[in-house]
Design an enzyme around this catalytic site. Structure first.
Site, PDB file in Angstrom:
ATOM      1  N   CYS A 281      13.971  10.521   6.404  1.00  0.00           N
ATOM      2  CA  CYS A 281      13.825  10.067   7.791  1.00  0.00           C
ATOM      3  C   CYS A 281      15.121  10.288   8.569  1.00  0.00           C
ATOM      4  O   CYS A 281      15.092  10.514   9.763  1.00  0.00           O
ATOM      5  CB  CYS A 281      13.434   8.609   7.824  1.00  0.00           C
ATOM      6  SG  CYS A 281      14.544   7.559   6.881  1.00  0.00           S
TER       7      CYS A 281
ATOM      8  N   GLU B 222      10.250  16.329  14.779  1.00  0.00           N
ATOM      9  CA  GLU B 222      10.644  16.119  13.378  1.00  0.00           C
ATOM     10  C   GLU B 222       9.865  17.094  12.487  1.00  0.00           C
ATOM     11  O   GLU B 222       8.645  17.216  12.607  1.00  0.00           O
ATOM     12  CB  GLU B 222      10.313  14.680  12.961  1.00  0.00           C
ATOM     13  CG  GLU B 222      10.772  14.361  11.548  1.00  0.00           C
ATOM     14  CD  GLU B 222      10.355  12.960  11.077  1.00  0.00           C
ATOM     15  OE1 GLU B 222       9.219  12.557  11.331  1.00  0.00           O
ATOM     16  OE2 GLU B 222      11.192  12.287  10.456  1.00  0.00           O
TER      17      GLU B 222
ATOM     18  N   GLU C 172       9.702   1.449  10.766  1.00  0.00           N
ATOM     19  CA  GLU C 172      10.771   2.402  10.442  1.00  0.00           C
ATOM     20  C   GLU C 172      10.143   3.779  10.534  1.00  0.00           C
ATOM     21  O   GLU C 172       9.376   4.171   9.645  1.00  0.00           O
ATOM     22  CB  GLU C 172      11.282   2.164   9.011  1.00  0.00           C
ATOM     23  CG  GLU C 172      11.902   0.807   8.780  1.00  0.00           C
ATOM     24  CD  GLU C 172      13.300   0.698   9.341  1.00  0.00           C
ATOM     25  OE1 GLU C 172      13.822   1.682   9.900  1.00  0.00           O
ATOM     26  OE2 GLU C 172      13.878  -0.385   9.235  1.00  0.00           O
TER      27      GLU C 172
ATOM     28  N   LYS D 237       0.879  -1.178   0.000  1.00  0.00           N
ATOM     29  CA  LYS D 237       0.000   0.000   0.000  1.00  0.00           C
ATOM     30  C   LYS D 237       0.911   1.221   0.000  1.00  0.00           C
ATOM     31  O   LYS D 237       1.397   1.654   1.032  1.00  0.00           O
ATOM     32  CB  LYS D 237      -0.875  -0.019   1.249  1.00  0.00           C
ATOM     33  CG  LYS D 237      -2.173   0.762   1.186  1.00  0.00           C
ATOM     34  CD  LYS D 237      -2.084   2.187   0.732  1.00  0.00           C
ATOM     35  CE  LYS D 237      -2.072   3.192   1.862  1.00  0.00           C
ATOM     36  NZ  LYS D 237      -1.877   4.582   1.364  1.00  0.00           N
TER      37      LYS D 237
HETATM   38  P1  NAP Z   1       2.569   8.576   7.261  1.00  0.00           P
HETATM   39  O1  NAP Z   1       1.584   9.669   7.127  1.00  0.00           O
HETATM   40  O2  NAP Z   1       2.740   7.923   8.571  1.00  0.00           O
HETATM   41  O3  NAP Z   1       2.169   7.505   6.126  1.00  0.00           O
HETATM   42  C1  NAP Z   1       2.914   6.337   5.920  1.00  0.00           C
HETATM   43  C2  NAP Z   1       2.043   5.333   5.198  1.00  0.00           C
HETATM   44  O4  NAP Z   1       0.989   4.912   6.072  1.00  0.00           O
HETATM   45  C3  NAP Z   1       1.347   5.874   3.939  1.00  0.00           C
HETATM   46  O5  NAP Z   1       1.227   4.873   2.967  1.00  0.00           O
HETATM   47  C4  NAP Z   1      -0.025   6.226   4.480  1.00  0.00           C
HETATM   48  O6  NAP Z   1      -0.992   6.319   3.455  1.00  0.00           O
HETATM   49  C5  NAP Z   1      -0.271   5.051   5.407  1.00  0.00           C
HETATM   50  N1  NAP Z   1      -1.300   5.252   6.409  1.00  0.00           N
HETATM   51  C6  NAP Z   1      -1.834   6.407   6.873  1.00  0.00           C
HETATM   52  N2  NAP Z   1      -2.769   6.153   7.825  1.00  0.00           N
HETATM   53  C7  NAP Z   1      -2.828   4.809   7.957  1.00  0.00           C
HETATM   54  C8  NAP Z   1      -3.578   3.939   8.794  1.00  0.00           C
HETATM   55  N3  NAP Z   1      -4.479   4.392   9.677  1.00  0.00           N
HETATM   56  N4  NAP Z   1      -3.370   2.603   8.689  1.00  0.00           N
HETATM   57  C9  NAP Z   1      -2.460   2.112   7.819  1.00  0.00           C
HETATM   58  N5  NAP Z   1      -1.722   2.894   6.989  1.00  0.00           N
HETATM   59  C10 NAP Z   1      -1.901   4.225   7.061  1.00  0.00           C
HETATM   60  O7  NAP Z   1       4.011   9.034   6.848  1.00  0.00           O
HETATM   61  P2  NAP Z   1       4.430   9.950   5.632  1.00  0.00           P
HETATM   62  O8  NAP Z   1       3.977  11.328   5.924  1.00  0.00           O
HETATM   63  O9  NAP Z   1       3.989   9.311   4.359  1.00  0.00           O
HETATM   64  O10 NAP Z   1       6.015   9.815   5.714  1.00  0.00           O
HETATM   65  C11 NAP Z   1       6.778  10.591   6.546  1.00  0.00           C
HETATM   66  C12 NAP Z   1       7.203   9.850   7.789  1.00  0.00           C
HETATM   67  O11 NAP Z   1       7.843   8.628   7.431  1.00  0.00           O
HETATM   68  C13 NAP Z   1       8.243  10.648   8.566  1.00  0.00           C
HETATM   69  O12 NAP Z   1       7.994  10.575   9.940  1.00  0.00           O
HETATM   70  C14 NAP Z   1       9.541   9.953   8.215  1.00  0.00           C
HETATM   71  O13 NAP Z   1      10.557  10.153   9.141  1.00  0.00           O
HETATM   72  C15 NAP Z   1       9.100   8.528   8.114  1.00  0.00           C
HETATM   73  N6  NAP Z   1      10.068   7.755   7.313  1.00  0.00           N
HETATM   74  C16 NAP Z   1      10.869   6.847   7.951  1.00  0.00           C
HETATM   75  C17 NAP Z   1      11.831   6.129   7.231  1.00  0.00           C
HETATM   76  C18 NAP Z   1      12.720   5.108   7.896  1.00  0.00           C
HETATM   77  O14 NAP Z   1      13.282   4.276   7.196  1.00  0.00           O
HETATM   78  N7  NAP Z   1      12.892   5.139   9.192  1.00  0.00           N
HETATM   79  C19 NAP Z   1      11.960   6.337   5.862  1.00  0.00           C
HETATM   80  C20 NAP Z   1      11.131   7.286   5.255  1.00  0.00           C
HETATM   81  C21 NAP Z   1      10.186   7.973   5.992  1.00  0.00           C
HETATM   82  P3  NAP Z   1      -1.369   7.771   2.860  1.00  0.00           P
HETATM   83  O15 NAP Z   1      -0.085   8.494   2.583  1.00  0.00           O
HETATM   84  O16 NAP Z   1      -2.107   7.436   1.625  1.00  0.00           O
HETATM   85  O17 NAP Z   1      -2.179   8.456   3.924  1.00  0.00           O
END
Ligand code: NAP
Length: 493
Positions: free
Chosen positions: A286, A385, A252, A177
Site C-alpha cells: 500500500c 495505484e 486503510e 474475513k
Molecule cells: P480489495 O479487493 O479491496 O479486498 C480487500 C478485502 O475486502 C478482501 O478481504 C476482500 O475479499 C474483501 N472484500 C471484497 N469485496 C467486499 C465487499 N463487497 N464487502 C466486504 N468485503 C469485501 O483489496 P485487495 O486487492 O485485497 O488489496 C489491495 C488494496 O489494499 C490496495 O489498494 C492496497 O493499497 C490496499 N492496502 C492498503 C493497506 C494500508 O494499510 N493502507 C495495506 C495493504 C493493502 P476477497 O479478496 O476475498 O475478494
C-alpha cells in the site's frame, strides 16, 4: 496434487461451510491450486457473528481483567514467535510473498502483540473538573462489541495483527474475513489465539469471497466496528454497509506515494530506497513509492543507476531464499498491472525497462520490474495505484515544484524525501499531505508508529499508542453529590 484442507474457526470450533461449498486457493508461483477452504455464506457469517456477540456478553470474557487480557496477548505473541517459520512458509506459499520477506514480517509480528499487551491496562478514563458543584463525573473507555476485520491478500498476518491485537486489548470480540487469495495464515493465527487461552467465540475467522462473505459480515447489524484494509472501490461498498447500522469504521486504503529525490541526496541510498519502495514485494504494497520525483541535475544519472540495479533483481520462486522478487499474488492483479502498463504506453509514457511478464519456469504470475518516464504528473500512470512493480519517474527543478507534484494526488498514504538539507526535510515533512513521511529511508514499520492515510487513502490510524483507543467507546458517568431534592425537571441542570 492433494489439496491441503482448511476449516473455518467459529466459536472455538473448526467447521466447514454449512452448504458444504469450498473454494481453492492458488499458489501464485505455479498458478496451481494447493489448498481448499470453506466458502462461507450468510448463514455461516450469522453463526460467527452470533458467537462473537455471545462471547462479548459472556461473563467469562467480561470478567477477564485488562491486565489478564494483556497477558493473553503476550502469550499469543510468544506462540507466534514459536511458530514463526511455519507461518512464514505458509504465507509465502499462499500469497507468493518472498520467504525472506515473510520471515522478516513474521519475525517482527510478536512485537505488535507484546507492545499492545502493555497498553491493555493503561486505558485510563478521566475525572472531569466540572463547573457544577453538586455533580461529579468521570469517563471510562469500554469495548465496542463485535468487530469485523477485513484483510487484503498482500500482508495478511501483519494487517490482521494491527487490528486483532488492539481489538482484543480493549475487550472486544472479532470476526476476521481474510482475502480468499490468502486465508491460510489467518486460520493458523486463530488456532494460536485459542492455544493462548482466548475463550471460544472471541476470535472467529470466516473464509470466502468478498462480495458474499465479506459483504454479509460488514452489513451484519451486530457488527459495531469494521476495520477494513483494501482498495477504494471495495471501501465504498463497506462504507455503505456500515451506514446501515452506523458501525464505526477505519479504512486503510491505497496510495500513489511520491518518493522525492533531491540532487544533494546520498544517491546510493536513494536508489536502494527507490527499489525498496517499488520493487520490494513486487510493488504489492500500500505504501509503494510508485511515483519517483527526481531533481533535474541528477535525473539521467539516477535513472541509469536505478535501471542497472533493477536489472540485477533476481526474479524467481518466492520460496527460494535467493529470490528478490516473486510473482503477483493473483491472476486478477497481474491483469490490472498489464492494463495500466498498456494505458501508460498508449498515453505516451516512455518505457525504460520491463513492461512485460517475466520469464520464470512454470505458469506463475511473474512481472518484470518496470519503469516509465513521464512528462506530466496528470498521466494515468502517475495518478492511479498499480499495486505491482511499476514505477513512474518524473523530473522537477525546484522544491516548490516537487511539493506541488507530491500533493497533486487523490491519495495521501506515504512519501519519501531524500536530501541532506535538514531544513528542506522538515519543510517537506510538514507540507506533504500524507499520513507517513520517511526521510532518507523507506518502508520502515514499528508497533509504536501509527499508519494510515490522508485523502482517499482512508481514515483512522492503526498501530501506535492510540491504536487501542480506536476500539473503545467513551462513556461519561454523572453522580449527583447533593442531598437536596432534584431541582426543576424542566430546566437543564
Ligand atoms: P480489495 O479487493 O479491496 O479486498 C480487500 C478485502 O475486502 C478482501 O478481504 C476482500 O475479499 C474483501 N472484500 C471484497 N469485496 C467486499 C465487499 N463487497 N464487502 C466486504 N468485503 C469485501 O483489496 P485487495 O486487492 O485485497 O488489496 C489491495 C488494496 O489494499 C490496495 O489498494 C492496497 O493499497 C490496499 N492496502 C492498503 C493497506 C494500508 O494499510 N493502507 C495495506 C495493504 C493493502 P476477497 O479478496 O476475498 O475478494
Amino acid at each position: 496434487m492433494t489439496l491441503v484442507r482448511f476449516q473455518m474457526c467459529i466459536d472455538g470450533q473448526w467447521r466447514d461451510a454449512q452448504s458444504g461449498k469450498t473454494f481453492d486457493s492458488l499458489n501464485p508461483a505455479t498458478a496451481q491450486a494447493w489448498a481448499q477452504l470453506p466458502d462461507a455464506d450468510e448463514a455461516d457469517v450469522e453463526l460467527a457473528v452470533q458467537a462473537a456477540q455471545r462471547a462479548f456478553d459472556s461473563k467469562e470474557w467480561r470478567s477477564i481483567t485488562a491486565t489478564a487480557r494483556g497477558k493473553l496477548l503476550r502469550r499469543l505473541g510468544d506462540l507466534i514467535a514459536e511458530n514463526k517459520e511455519h507461518l512464514a512458509q505458509l504465507e509465502s506459499r499462499d500469497n507468493g510473498k518472498l520467504i525472506r520477506e515473510t520471515r522478516g514480517q513474521v519475525g517482527y509480528l510478536p512485537e505488535f502483540f507484546h507492545y499492545t499487551a502493555g497498553l491493555a491496562d493503561k486505558l485510563e478514563g478521566g475525572t472531569l473538573p466540572l463547573d457544577k458543584p453538586d455533580l461529579f463525573a468521570y469517563t471510562v473507555h469500554e469495548p465496542i462489541g463485535v468487530v469485523a476485520g477485513i484483510i487484503p491478500w498482500n500482508s495478511p498476518l501483519y494487517l490482521t495483527a494491527i487490528k486483532l491485537a488492539p481489538a482484543l486489548a480493549a475487550g472486544n470480540t472479532i470476526v476476521l474475513k481474510p482475502s480468499e487469495h490468502a486465508s491460510a495464515t489467518i486460520l493458523e493465527l486463530a488456532r494460536l489465539a485459542h492455544e493462548a487461552g482466548f475463550p471460544p467465540g472471541v476470535v472467529n475467522v470466516v473464509t470466502g469471497y468478498g462480495p458474499s462473505t465479506g459483504a454479509a459480515l460488514t452489513r451484519h447489524p451486530l457488527v459495531r466496528k469494521i476495520a477494513f484494509t483494501g482498495g477504494a472501490a471495495t471501501a465504498r461498498h463497506v462504507v455503505r454497509s456500515s451506514a446501515e447500522n452506523f458501525a464505526k469504521l477505519s479504512l486503510e486504503l491505497g496510495g500513489k506515494s511520491p518518493n522525492i529525490i533531491f540532487a544533494d541526496a546520498d544517491l546510493d541510498s536513494a536508489i536502494n530506497g527507490a527499489v525498496a519502495g517499488i520493487y520490494a514485494a513486487s510493488g504489492q504494497s500500500c505504501v509503494a513509492g510508485s511515483r519517483l520525483l527526481v531533481q533535474d541535475e541528477i535525473f539521467d544519472d539516477f535513472v541509469e543507476r536505478l535501471i542497472a540495479r533493477a536489472k540485477r533483481i533476481r526474479i524467481g520462486s518466492p520460496q527460494d531464499d535467493a529470490s528478490e522478487m516473486g510473482p503477483m499474488a493473483t491472476a486478477q492483479q497481474l491483469a490490472v498491472v498489464e492494463g495500466l502498463v498498456a494505458a501508460a504506453k498508449a498515453e505516451g509514457a516512455k518505457l525504460h525497462m520491463g513492461g512485460k511478464r517475466a520469464e520464470v519456469e512454470g505458469d506463475g504470475w511473474f512481472y518484470e520490474p518496470t519503469l516509465f518516464e513521464c512528462d506530466s504528473n496528470s498521466m494515468t500512470i502517475m495518478q492511479e495505484e498499480v499495486f505491482g512493480p511499476v514505477a513512474a519517474v518524473i523530473r522537477f527543478k525546484t522544491e516548490e515544484e516537487a511539493l506541488a507534484m507530491a500533493n497533486d494526488s487523490q491519495f495521501g498514504l506515504a512519501a519519501g524525501i531524500w536530501t541532506r538539507d535538514l531544513g528542506r526535510a522538515h519543510r517537506l515533512a510538514r507540507d506533504v499531505r500524507s499520513g507517513i513521511i520517511w526521510v532518507n529511508t523507506y518502508r520502515a514499520v514499528s508497533a509504536m508508529a501509527p499508519i494510515g492515510g490522508f485523502k482517499n487513502s482512508g481514515y483512522g490510524r492503526e498501530s501506535g499508542i492510540d491504536s487501542v483507543l480506536a476500539y473503545t467507546e467513551l462513556k461519561t458517568v454523572w453522580i449527583n453529590l447533593s442531598t437536596a431534592p432534584m431541582p426543576d425537571p424542566f430546566v437543564m441542570r
